[in-house]
Design an enzyme around this catalytic site. Sequence first.
Site, PDB file in Angstrom:
ATOM      1  N   TRP A 147       0.815  -1.216   0.000  1.00 49.90           N
ATOM      2  CA  TRP A 147       0.000   0.000   0.000  1.00 49.90           C
ATOM      3  C   TRP A 147       0.848   1.265   0.000  1.00 49.90           C
ATOM      4  O   TRP A 147       0.325   2.367  -0.044  1.00 49.90           O
ATOM      5  CB  TRP A 147      -0.910   0.022   1.228  1.00 49.90           C
ATOM      6  CG  TRP A 147      -0.204  -0.417   2.478  1.00 49.90           C
ATOM      7  CD1 TRP A 147       0.565   0.357   3.284  1.00 49.90           C
ATOM      8  CD2 TRP A 147      -0.191  -1.732   3.025  1.00 49.90           C
ATOM      9  NE1 TRP A 147       1.059  -0.393   4.318  1.00 49.90           N
ATOM     10  CE2 TRP A 147       0.600  -1.685   4.176  1.00 49.90           C
ATOM     11  CE3 TRP A 147      -0.772  -2.944   2.644  1.00 49.90           C
ATOM     12  CZ2 TRP A 147       0.838  -2.807   4.972  1.00 49.90           C
ATOM     13  CZ3 TRP A 147      -0.542  -4.048   3.431  1.00 49.90           C
ATOM     14  CH2 TRP A 147       0.245  -3.977   4.574  1.00 49.90           C
TER      15      TRP A 147
ATOM     16  N   GLU B 292      -4.886   1.224   6.291  1.00 50.03           N
ATOM     17  CA  GLU B 292      -4.923   1.630   7.703  1.00 50.03           C
ATOM     18  C   GLU B 292      -6.073   0.969   8.449  1.00 50.03           C
ATOM     19  O   GLU B 292      -5.919   0.570   9.610  1.00 50.03           O
ATOM     20  CB  GLU B 292      -5.019   3.151   7.823  1.00 50.03           C
ATOM     21  CG  GLU B 292      -3.747   3.898   7.421  1.00 50.03           C
ATOM     22  CD  GLU B 292      -2.552   3.531   8.294  1.00 50.03           C
ATOM     23  OE1 GLU B 292      -2.733   3.004   9.405  1.00 50.03           O
ATOM     24  OE2 GLU B 292      -1.412   3.763   7.848  1.00 50.03           O
TER      25      GLU B 292
ATOM     26  N   THR C  24      -3.892  -5.425  13.740  1.00 48.93           N
ATOM     27  CA  THR C  24      -3.669  -6.558  12.846  1.00 48.93           C
ATOM     28  C   THR C  24      -2.255  -6.472  12.283  1.00 48.93           C
ATOM     29  O   THR C  24      -1.767  -5.384  11.991  1.00 48.93           O
ATOM     30  CB  THR C  24      -4.705  -6.529  11.703  1.00 48.93           C
ATOM     31  OG1 THR C  24      -6.011  -6.513  12.265  1.00 48.93           O
ATOM     32  CG2 THR C  24      -4.563  -7.729  10.795  1.00 48.93           C
TER      33      THR C  24
ATOM     34  N   GLY D 147     -11.123 -10.730  11.074  1.00 50.70           N
ATOM     35  CA  GLY D 147     -11.490 -10.369  12.438  1.00 50.70           C
ATOM     36  C   GLY D 147     -11.960  -8.931  12.623  1.00 50.70           C
ATOM     37  O   GLY D 147     -11.917  -8.126  11.687  1.00 50.70           O
TER      38      GLY D 147
ATOM     39  N   TYR E 297      -6.059   7.943  15.595  1.00 56.43           N
ATOM     40  CA  TYR E 297      -4.862   7.430  14.939  1.00 56.43           C
ATOM     41  C   TYR E 297      -5.004   7.422  13.431  1.00 56.43           C
ATOM     42  O   TYR E 297      -4.149   7.935  12.702  1.00 56.43           O
ATOM     43  CB  TYR E 297      -4.500   6.019  15.430  1.00 56.43           C
ATOM     44  CG  TYR E 297      -3.578   5.379  14.422  1.00 56.43           C
ATOM     45  CD1 TYR E 297      -2.242   5.763  14.345  1.00 56.43           C
ATOM     46  CD2 TYR E 297      -4.062   4.493  13.450  1.00 56.43           C
ATOM     47  CE1 TYR E 297      -1.407   5.261  13.364  1.00 56.43           C
ATOM     48  CE2 TYR E 297      -3.237   3.986  12.468  1.00 56.43           C
ATOM     49  CZ  TYR E 297      -1.911   4.373  12.425  1.00 56.43           C
ATOM     50  OH  TYR E 297      -1.108   3.907  11.439  1.00 56.43           O
TER      51      TYR E 297
ATOM     52  N   ASP F  42       0.241   5.425  17.713  1.00 62.16           N
ATOM     53  CA  ASP F  42      -0.273   4.062  17.715  1.00 62.16           C
ATOM     54  C   ASP F  42       0.568   3.245  18.691  1.00 62.16           C
ATOM     55  O   ASP F  42       1.358   3.782  19.449  1.00 62.16           O
ATOM     56  CB  ASP F  42      -0.221   3.466  16.296  1.00 62.16           C
ATOM     57  CG  ASP F  42       1.210   3.204  15.870  1.00 62.16           C
ATOM     58  OD1 ASP F  42       2.123   3.880  16.387  1.00 62.16           O
ATOM     59  OD2 ASP F  42       1.428   2.306  15.039  1.00 62.16           O
TER      60      ASP F  42
ATOM     61  N   CYS G 127      12.544  -1.222  17.326  1.00 60.23           N
ATOM     62  CA  CYS G 127      12.073  -1.031  18.704  1.00 60.23           C
ATOM     63  C   CYS G 127      10.903  -1.978  18.967  1.00 60.23           C
ATOM     64  O   CYS G 127       9.798  -1.571  19.299  1.00 60.23           O
ATOM     65  CB  CYS G 127      11.665   0.424  18.919  1.00 60.23           C
ATOM     66  SG  CYS G 127      11.504   0.896  20.655  1.00 60.23           S
TER      67      CYS G 127
ATOM     68  N   CYS H  21      18.040   7.412  24.055  1.00 61.87           N
ATOM     69  CA  CYS H  21      17.009   6.561  24.675  1.00 61.87           C
ATOM     70  C   CYS H  21      17.343   6.244  26.126  1.00 61.87           C
ATOM     71  O   CYS H  21      18.331   5.574  26.423  1.00 61.87           O
ATOM     72  CB  CYS H  21      16.863   5.270  23.868  1.00 61.87           C
ATOM     73  SG  CYS H  21      15.586   4.163  24.501  1.00 61.87           S
TER      74      CYS H  21
ATOM     75  N   SER I 208     -11.431 -12.184  21.434  1.00 60.15           N
ATOM     76  CA  SER I 208     -10.668 -11.134  22.107  1.00 60.15           C
ATOM     77  C   SER I 208     -10.949 -11.105  23.607  1.00 60.15           C
ATOM     78  O   SER I 208     -10.069 -10.745  24.376  1.00 60.15           O
ATOM     79  CB  SER I 208     -11.002  -9.772  21.489  1.00 60.15           C
ATOM     80  OG  SER I 208     -12.396  -9.567  21.452  1.00 60.15           O
TER      81      SER I 208
END
Length: 368
Positions: A46, A63, A69, A107, A145, A163, A215, A231, A321
Amino acid sequence: MEGGEKTATSRYKELMALAARRSKTAPAPAETLLAWYDRHRRRLPWRALPGESADPYRVWLSEIMLQQTTVVAAGPYFLKFLQRFPDVVTLAEAPLDDVLRLWAGLGYYARARNLHACAKAVAALGGVFPDTEDGLRALPGIGPYTAAAIAAIAFNRPATIVDGNVERVITRIHAVEEELPRAKPKIRALADPLTPQDRPGDYAQAIMDLGATICTPRKPACALCPWNSDCEAHAQRIEESFPRKAAKTQKPQRHGAAFVAMRADGAILLRRRDEKGLLGGMTEIPGSPWGEKRPKADARTSAPLPGEWRTLPGTVTHVFSHFALELEVLTAQFPHKTKPPKDCWWSLEVDAEALPSVMRKVVEHARR
DNA sequence: GATGCGTGGAC
DNA sequence: TGTCCAAGCAT
Protein backbone atom coordinates in the site's frame (compact mmCIF):
# COMPACT_ATOMS: atom_id res chain seq x y z
CA MET A 1 14.60 46.19 34.30
CA GLU A 2 17.78 44.50 35.36
CA GLY A 3 16.16 41.13 36.14
CA GLY A 4 14.52 41.11 32.74
CA GLU A 5 17.83 41.71 30.98
CA LYS A 6 19.52 38.94 32.88
CA THR A 7 16.77 36.53 31.96
CA ALA A 8 16.95 37.51 28.33
CA THR A 9 20.71 37.03 28.30
CA SER A 10 20.54 33.58 29.85
CA ARG A 11 17.81 32.62 27.43
CA TYR A 12 19.97 33.75 24.55
CA LYS A 13 22.88 31.70 25.83
CA GLU A 14 20.69 28.63 26.17
CA LEU A 15 19.40 29.00 22.64
CA MET A 16 22.92 29.43 21.24
CA ALA A 17 24.11 26.38 23.10
CA LEU A 18 21.17 24.38 21.81
CA ALA A 19 21.80 25.52 18.24
CA ALA A 20 25.47 24.64 18.56
CA ARG A 21 24.70 21.17 19.81
CA ARG A 22 22.26 20.60 16.99
CA SER A 23 24.41 21.91 14.16
CA LYS A 24 27.76 20.50 15.25
CA THR A 25 26.92 17.20 16.87
CA ALA A 26 23.36 15.99 16.57
CA PRO A 27 20.72 16.78 13.94
CA ALA A 28 17.12 17.17 15.06
CA PRO A 29 15.57 13.80 16.01
CA ALA A 30 13.24 13.70 13.01
CA GLU A 31 16.14 14.21 10.61
CA THR A 32 18.01 11.30 12.15
CA LEU A 33 14.98 9.06 11.82
CA LEU A 34 14.25 10.16 8.25
CA ALA A 35 17.85 9.45 7.22
CA TRP A 36 17.44 5.94 8.67
CA TYR A 37 14.08 5.56 6.90
CA ASP A 38 15.59 6.49 3.56
CA ARG A 39 17.90 3.49 3.86
CA HIS A 40 15.72 0.95 5.67
CA ARG A 41 12.07 1.65 4.85
CA ARG A 42 9.88 -1.40 4.31
CA ARG A 43 8.41 -1.99 0.87
CA LEU A 44 4.69 -2.62 1.47
CA PRO A 45 1.88 -3.12 -1.07
CA TRP A 46 0.00 0.00 0.00
CA ARG A 47 3.00 2.29 0.07
CA ALA A 48 3.97 4.68 -2.71
CA LEU A 49 7.46 4.25 -4.09
CA PRO A 50 9.99 6.93 -3.09
CA GLY A 51 9.09 10.10 -4.95
CA GLU A 52 5.58 8.93 -5.83
CA SER A 53 2.49 10.33 -4.15
CA ALA A 54 0.32 8.00 -2.09
CA ASP A 55 -3.21 7.06 -3.17
CA PRO A 56 -5.59 8.10 -0.34
CA TYR A 57 -7.87 5.13 -1.07
CA ARG A 58 -5.04 2.64 -0.63
CA VAL A 59 -3.74 4.42 2.44
CA TRP A 60 -7.21 4.40 4.02
CA LEU A 61 -7.92 0.77 3.09
CA SER A 62 -4.59 -0.39 4.50
CA GLU A 63 -4.92 1.63 7.70
CA ILE A 64 -8.35 0.15 8.45
CA MET A 65 -7.08 -3.37 7.84
CA LEU A 66 -3.98 -2.80 9.95
CA GLN A 67 -5.90 -1.74 13.05
CA GLN A 68 -4.82 -4.31 15.68
CA THR A 69 -3.67 -6.56 12.85
CA THR A 70 -0.25 -7.63 11.65
CA VAL A 71 1.19 -6.64 8.28
CA VAL A 72 1.46 -10.34 7.36
CA ALA A 73 -2.23 -10.96 8.07
CA ALA A 74 -3.50 -7.84 6.32
CA GLY A 75 -1.36 -8.13 3.17
CA PRO A 76 -3.37 -10.74 1.23
CA TYR A 77 -6.65 -9.09 2.19
CA PHE A 78 -5.42 -5.73 0.96
CA LEU A 79 -4.52 -7.20 -2.44
CA LYS A 80 -7.86 -9.04 -2.69
CA PHE A 81 -9.81 -5.88 -1.86
CA LEU A 82 -7.82 -3.73 -4.25
CA GLN A 83 -8.43 -6.18 -7.09
CA ARG A 84 -12.15 -6.51 -6.38
CA PHE A 85 -12.75 -2.88 -5.40
CA PRO A 86 -10.15 -0.79 -7.28
CA ASP A 87 -11.55 2.53 -6.04
CA VAL A 88 -13.72 3.90 -3.26
CA VAL A 89 -16.82 4.32 -5.44
CA THR A 90 -16.70 0.68 -6.55
CA LEU A 91 -16.49 -0.33 -2.90
CA ALA A 92 -19.36 1.99 -1.99
CA GLU A 93 -21.62 0.52 -4.66
CA ALA A 94 -20.97 -3.11 -3.67
CA PRO A 95 -23.42 -4.92 -1.37
CA LEU A 96 -22.28 -5.11 2.26
CA ASP A 97 -22.40 -8.90 2.07
CA ASP A 98 -19.75 -8.88 -0.65
CA VAL A 99 -17.50 -6.83 1.63
CA LEU A 100 -18.11 -9.15 4.59
CA ARG A 101 -17.39 -12.25 2.48
CA LEU A 102 -14.06 -10.80 1.41
CA TRP A 103 -13.24 -9.67 4.96
CA ALA A 104 -14.11 -13.05 6.54
CA GLY A 105 -11.17 -14.36 8.55
CA LEU A 106 -9.55 -10.98 9.22
CA GLY A 107 -11.49 -10.37 12.44
CA TYR A 108 -12.95 -7.30 14.15
CA TYR A 109 -15.85 -7.29 11.71
CA ALA A 110 -17.14 -3.87 12.75
CA ARG A 111 -14.18 -2.63 10.73
CA ALA A 112 -15.70 -4.13 7.57
CA ARG A 113 -19.12 -2.66 8.26
CA ASN A 114 -17.57 0.74 8.96
CA LEU A 115 -15.34 0.42 5.90
CA HIS A 116 -18.42 0.07 3.73
CA ALA A 117 -20.22 2.92 5.49
CA CYS A 118 -17.13 5.10 5.11
CA ALA A 119 -16.87 4.29 1.40
CA LYS A 120 -20.47 5.38 0.93
CA ALA A 121 -19.79 8.63 2.80
CA VAL A 122 -16.73 9.36 0.67
CA ALA A 123 -18.63 8.47 -2.51
CA ALA A 124 -21.23 11.03 -1.45
CA LEU A 125 -18.39 13.57 -1.29
CA GLY A 126 -17.63 12.89 -4.95
CA GLY A 127 -15.29 10.01 -4.24
CA VAL A 128 -12.68 12.33 -2.74
CA PHE A 129 -11.30 11.75 0.75
CA PRO A 130 -11.15 14.75 3.13
CA ASP A 131 -7.55 15.95 3.44
CA THR A 132 -7.62 17.12 7.06
CA GLU A 133 -7.57 15.25 10.35
CA ASP A 134 -10.92 16.73 11.38
CA GLY A 135 -12.56 15.88 8.09
CA LEU A 136 -11.28 12.32 8.21
CA ARG A 137 -12.09 11.88 11.89
CA ALA A 138 -15.77 12.46 11.13
CA LEU A 139 -15.96 9.32 8.93
CA PRO A 140 -17.05 5.86 10.19
CA GLY A 141 -14.21 3.68 11.44
CA ILE A 142 -11.70 6.53 11.43
CA GLY A 143 -10.49 7.49 14.90
CA PRO A 144 -7.65 9.71 16.10
CA TYR A 145 -4.86 7.43 14.94
CA THR A 146 -6.25 6.62 11.49
CA ALA A 147 -7.20 10.25 10.80
CA ALA A 148 -3.66 11.37 11.60
CA ALA A 149 -2.14 8.54 9.57
CA ILE A 150 -4.15 9.31 6.43
CA ALA A 151 -3.60 13.07 6.80
CA ALA A 152 0.14 12.53 7.12
CA ILE A 153 0.75 9.69 4.68
CA ALA A 154 -1.76 10.51 1.94
CA PHE A 155 -1.72 14.32 2.19
CA ASN A 156 1.66 15.03 3.79
CA ARG A 157 0.11 17.07 6.59
CA PRO A 158 2.11 17.48 9.83
CA ALA A 159 -0.25 15.27 11.86
CA THR A 160 1.19 13.30 14.77
CA ILE A 161 0.27 9.63 14.77
CA VAL A 162 0.19 7.80 18.07
CA ASP A 163 -0.27 4.06 17.71
CA GLY A 164 1.13 1.09 19.58
CA ASN A 165 4.50 1.49 17.89
CA VAL A 166 4.78 5.14 18.83
CA GLU A 167 3.71 4.41 22.38
CA ARG A 168 6.48 1.84 22.69
CA VAL A 169 9.16 4.07 21.13
CA ILE A 170 8.22 7.13 23.16
CA THR A 171 7.87 5.37 26.51
CA ARG A 172 11.29 3.80 26.00
CA ILE A 173 13.06 6.97 24.94
CA HIS A 174 11.75 8.80 27.99
CA ALA A 175 11.45 5.80 30.32
CA VAL A 176 7.81 6.70 31.01
CA GLU A 177 6.88 4.97 34.28
CA GLU A 178 3.16 5.62 34.05
CA GLU A 179 1.12 2.63 32.92
CA LEU A 180 -0.97 2.46 29.78
CA PRO A 181 -3.61 3.64 29.14
CA ARG A 182 -3.09 6.35 31.78
CA ALA A 183 0.16 7.39 30.08
CA LYS A 184 -1.53 8.33 26.82
CA PRO A 185 -1.72 12.11 27.41
CA LYS A 186 1.94 12.19 28.39
CA ILE A 187 2.93 10.16 25.35
CA ARG A 188 0.95 12.50 23.13
CA ALA A 189 2.69 15.52 24.65
CA LEU A 190 6.10 13.93 24.11
CA ALA A 191 5.33 12.81 20.54
CA ASP A 192 3.76 16.01 19.21
CA PRO A 193 6.88 18.20 19.11
CA LEU A 194 8.84 15.51 17.27
CA THR A 195 6.68 15.73 14.13
CA PRO A 196 8.59 17.72 11.50
CA GLN A 197 7.08 20.25 9.09
CA ASP A 198 9.23 18.72 6.35
CA ARG A 199 8.24 15.19 5.19
CA PRO A 200 5.66 14.53 7.93
CA GLY A 201 4.21 11.62 5.92
CA ASP A 202 7.56 9.87 5.70
CA TYR A 203 8.18 10.63 9.36
CA ALA A 204 4.90 8.92 10.34
CA GLN A 205 5.84 5.82 8.39
CA ALA A 206 9.39 5.99 9.67
CA ILE A 207 8.47 5.92 13.34
CA MET A 208 6.11 2.98 12.70
CA ASP A 209 8.84 1.14 10.81
CA LEU A 210 11.18 1.82 13.70
CA GLY A 211 8.69 0.32 16.15
CA ALA A 212 7.94 -2.64 13.90
CA THR A 213 11.51 -3.61 12.96
CA ILE A 214 13.90 -2.15 15.59
CA CYS A 215 12.07 -1.03 18.70
CA THR A 216 10.13 -4.31 18.93
CA PRO A 217 8.22 -5.48 22.01
CA ARG A 218 10.78 -8.22 22.71
CA LYS A 219 14.50 -8.24 21.94
CA PRO A 220 14.69 -4.76 20.43
CA ALA A 221 17.64 -4.24 18.06
CA CYS A 222 18.97 -1.20 19.89
CA ALA A 223 22.40 -1.44 18.25
CA LEU A 224 20.75 -0.61 14.93
CA CYS A 225 18.48 2.15 16.26
CA PRO A 226 19.04 5.69 14.98
CA TRP A 227 17.75 7.03 18.30
CA ASN A 228 19.70 4.77 20.62
CA SER A 229 21.90 7.56 22.00
CA ASP A 230 18.79 9.50 23.06
CA CYS A 231 17.01 6.56 24.68
CA GLU A 232 16.70 6.50 28.45
CA ALA A 233 15.46 2.91 28.59
CA HIS A 234 18.44 1.77 26.51
CA ALA A 235 20.85 3.67 28.72
CA GLN A 236 19.52 1.65 31.65
CA ARG A 237 19.19 -1.58 29.61
CA ILE A 238 15.55 -1.93 30.59
CA GLU A 239 14.02 -1.49 27.13
CA GLU A 240 11.67 -4.46 27.32
CA SER A 241 9.97 -3.20 30.46
CA PHE A 242 8.33 -0.40 28.46
CA PRO A 243 5.60 0.44 27.92
CA ARG A 244 4.39 -0.29 31.43
CA LYS A 245 1.05 -2.07 31.40
CA ALA A 246 -1.34 -3.48 33.98
CA ALA A 247 -1.53 -7.28 34.06
CA LYS A 248 -4.38 -8.69 32.04
CA THR A 249 -7.28 -10.54 33.60
CA GLN A 250 -7.98 -14.11 32.59
CA LYS A 251 -10.52 -14.78 29.86
CA PRO A 252 -13.79 -16.44 30.88
CA GLN A 253 -14.69 -19.79 29.30
CA ARG A 254 -17.96 -20.20 27.41
CA HIS A 255 -19.62 -23.26 25.94
CA GLY A 256 -22.16 -24.00 23.24
CA ALA A 257 -23.33 -26.39 20.56
CA ALA A 258 -23.25 -26.02 16.77
CA PHE A 259 -25.51 -27.91 14.37
CA VAL A 260 -24.06 -28.81 11.00
CA ALA A 261 -27.03 -29.85 8.88
CA MET A 262 -25.83 -31.63 5.74
CA ARG A 263 -28.12 -31.95 2.76
CA ALA A 264 -27.87 -34.96 0.43
CA ASP A 265 -26.13 -32.89 -2.27
CA GLY A 266 -23.49 -31.66 0.18
CA ALA A 267 -25.08 -28.30 0.99
CA ILE A 268 -24.75 -27.00 4.55
CA LEU A 269 -27.36 -24.99 6.46
CA LEU A 270 -26.29 -21.46 7.35
CA ARG A 271 -27.80 -18.32 8.85
CA ARG A 272 -26.89 -14.67 9.30
CA ARG A 273 -25.94 -13.24 12.67
CA ASP A 274 -27.43 -10.04 14.04
CA GLU A 275 -25.91 -6.83 12.67
CA LYS A 276 -24.57 -5.80 16.04
CA GLY A 277 -22.16 -7.29 18.53
CA LEU A 278 -19.82 -10.23 18.18
CA LEU A 279 -19.33 -11.33 14.55
CA GLY A 280 -22.08 -8.84 13.64
CA GLY A 281 -23.57 -9.39 10.20
CA MET A 282 -21.45 -12.46 9.56
CA THR A 283 -22.66 -15.92 8.54
CA GLU A 284 -22.74 -18.77 11.06
CA ILE A 285 -23.56 -22.40 11.58
CA PRO A 286 -26.85 -22.50 13.54
CA GLY A 287 -26.20 -23.17 17.20
CA SER A 288 -27.27 -22.84 20.79
CA PRO A 289 -26.65 -19.68 22.78
CA TRP A 290 -23.18 -19.62 24.39
CA GLY A 291 -23.17 -19.88 28.16
CA GLU A 292 -20.98 -20.62 31.14
CA LYS A 293 -21.88 -24.31 31.36
CA ARG A 294 -21.35 -27.18 28.95
CA PRO A 295 -24.45 -27.98 26.90
CA LYS A 296 -26.54 -30.75 28.40
CA ALA A 297 -27.41 -33.96 26.63
CA ASP A 298 -30.67 -32.42 25.47
CA ALA A 299 -28.91 -29.50 23.77
CA ARG A 300 -30.27 -30.85 20.48
CA THR A 301 -33.65 -29.41 21.37
CA SER A 302 -32.26 -26.13 20.05
CA ALA A 303 -31.39 -27.67 16.67
CA PRO A 304 -32.53 -25.66 13.63
CA LEU A 305 -34.31 -28.70 12.13
CA PRO A 306 -35.72 -31.91 13.60
CA GLY A 307 -33.46 -34.81 12.63
CA GLU A 308 -31.18 -37.62 13.70
CA TRP A 309 -28.56 -35.45 15.34
CA ARG A 310 -25.43 -37.15 16.58
CA THR A 311 -22.71 -35.54 18.63
CA LEU A 312 -19.27 -35.76 17.03
CA PRO A 313 -16.26 -36.77 19.09
CA GLY A 314 -14.08 -33.90 20.23
CA THR A 315 -14.91 -30.19 20.34
CA VAL A 316 -14.01 -27.01 18.53
CA THR A 317 -12.14 -24.47 20.63
CA HIS A 318 -11.65 -20.85 19.71
CA VAL A 319 -10.32 -17.81 21.54
CA PHE A 320 -11.98 -14.47 20.93
CA SER A 321 -10.67 -11.13 22.11
CA HIS A 322 -12.46 -11.35 25.45
CA PHE A 323 -13.51 -14.98 26.05
CA ALA A 324 -12.64 -18.55 25.13
CA LEU A 325 -15.24 -20.76 23.49
CA GLU A 326 -15.68 -24.52 23.36
CA LEU A 327 -18.27 -25.84 20.94
CA GLU A 328 -19.80 -29.28 20.71
CA VAL A 329 -20.56 -30.17 17.10
CA LEU A 330 -23.62 -32.16 16.08
CA THR A 331 -24.44 -33.33 12.57
CA ALA A 332 -27.43 -34.78 10.80
CA GLN A 333 -28.27 -35.69 7.20
CA PHE A 334 -31.26 -34.28 5.33
CA PRO A 335 -32.99 -35.10 2.04
CA HIS A 336 -32.33 -32.90 -0.95
CA LYS A 337 -35.85 -31.47 -0.86
CA THR A 338 -35.58 -30.21 2.73
CA LYS A 339 -36.71 -26.60 3.05
CA PRO A 340 -34.48 -24.28 5.08
CA PRO A 341 -35.98 -22.89 8.31
CA LYS A 342 -36.76 -19.18 8.59
CA ASP A 343 -33.67 -16.95 8.23
CA CYS A 344 -31.52 -19.91 7.10
CA TRP A 345 -30.32 -21.11 3.70
CA TRP A 346 -28.57 -24.07 2.17
CA SER A 347 -25.10 -23.32 0.81
CA LEU A 348 -23.10 -25.39 -1.64
CA GLU A 349 -20.14 -23.02 -1.59
CA VAL A 350 -19.26 -22.59 2.04
CA ASP A 351 -15.79 -21.26 1.22
CA ALA A 352 -17.32 -18.23 -0.48
CA GLU A 353 -19.59 -17.36 2.46
CA ALA A 354 -18.93 -14.71 5.10
CA LEU A 355 -17.93 -17.33 7.64
CA PRO A 356 -15.66 -16.13 10.46
CA SER A 357 -12.78 -18.38 11.45
CA VAL A 358 -14.57 -20.00 14.37
CA MET A 359 -17.35 -21.18 12.03
CA ARG A 360 -14.88 -22.50 9.48
CA LYS A 361 -13.40 -24.59 12.27
CA VAL A 362 -16.86 -26.02 12.97
CA VAL A 363 -17.39 -26.94 9.30
CA GLU A 364 -13.96 -28.53 9.15
CA HIS A 365 -14.64 -30.52 12.31
CA ALA A 366 -17.91 -31.85 10.90
CA ARG A 367 -16.37 -32.87 7.59
CA ARG A 368 -13.71 -35.03 9.25
C1' DG B 1 -12.22 5.67 31.17
C1' DA B 2 -13.65 0.85 30.78
C1' DT B 3 -15.41 -2.50 27.96
C1' DG B 4 -16.55 -5.09 23.70
C1' DC B 5 -14.68 -6.49 19.67
C1' DG B 6 -10.99 -11.58 16.09
C1' DT B 7 -7.33 -13.87 14.55
C1' DG B 8 -3.06 -16.44 13.97
C1' DG B 9 1.83 -16.30 14.97
C1' DA B 10 5.81 -16.08 18.16
C1' DC B 11 7.95 -17.52 22.24
C1' DT C 1 0.58 -24.77 26.70
C1' DG C 2 -0.50 -20.47 27.98
C1' DT C 3 0.54 -15.70 27.28
C1' DC C 4 1.21 -11.78 24.67
C1' DC C 5 0.58 -9.50 21.02
C1' DA C 6 -0.47 -6.28 15.90
C1' DA C 7 -0.68 0.50 12.39
C1' DG C 8 -7.67 1.11 17.28
C1' DC C 9 -12.54 2.34 17.17
C1' DA C 10 -17.22 2.79 19.07
C1' DT C 11 -19.91 3.32 22.89
